[in-house]
Design an enzyme around this catalytic site. Structure first.
Site: not given
Length: 210
Positions: A45, A76, A197
């Protein structure tokens, strides 16, 4: 039979590297270690402030993973023009759009596609035009899943912090139903399902049972 595949996020490896002021631990080395352990993908990310993953890491990982035909790269990020250029230049296997505004500490909610879906249309087209699979980060909400399908998204990624927190408190059964419903809805609509997550070796087996 559908098989669950595992993609490991190496952001924290990069965060530790950055805190040391030299290239150790090396992100590429650790990605190779995870691949040797049998993971199916690497996730990064790259945020605008580069506080963990750097833009260069995205390019380096993209080049490295081209030698591993069965290991995917998932990138991401918030669909800024700068982020989308990274996607167009690195051409990862998957691009996951997250609603993190600049400066946000971590991902803490899914997209509201009912209100903001139209804003993602151009980004989704750019992702599709460069041959990359698209995904959007969502809370487990069937209305949001339906809207994702209408937008032509290839996959959703269910935000699992609520589940992970409930699991840690000892009672996760109450929160599993929305995840089951959202997964079922996505499968019915032909949309792939990812989840992520705070998932770990302890709480993942129960989550996979849905």
């Amino acid at each position: 039979v559908l098989m669950t595949t595992l993609s490991v996020n190496v952001n924290k490896i990069a965060l530790l590297r950055n805190s040391r002021g030299r290239d150790f631990p090396n992100v590429i080395d650790f990605a190779e270690k995870f691949i040797a352990l049998g993971v199916h993908g690497i996730t990064i990310h790259p945020r605008p402030d580069e506080r963990h993953i750097h833009r260069k890491d995205a390019y380096d990982l993209g080049a490295m993973l081209r030698d591993y035909g069965d290991v995917e790269l998932n990138v991401e990020g918030y669909p800024s023009d700068d982020f989308l250029r990274i996607i167009e230049q690195t051409k990862p296997d998957q691009c996951t759009l997250v609603p993190d505004e600049p400066g946000q500490l971590t991902s803490d909610h899914g997209w509201d596609l009912i209100a903001r879906g139209a804003q993602l249309s151009d980004a989704l087209k750019r992702i599709a035009d460069c041959g990359v699979r698209s995904a959007v980060f969502l809370d487990p909400d069937c209305q949001q899943v339906e809207r994702a399908a209408e937008l032509g998204v290839d996959r959703i990624e269910l935000y699992t912090e609520a589940y992970a927190s409930a699991y840690a408190s000892g009672d996760c059964n109450a929160v599993l139903e929305p995840y089951r419903d959202a997964t079922s809805m996505a499968q019915k609509l032909g949309v792939g399902v990812n989840a992520g997550h705070d998932l770990d070796l302890q709480n993942l087996p129960t989550f996979l049972s849905i």
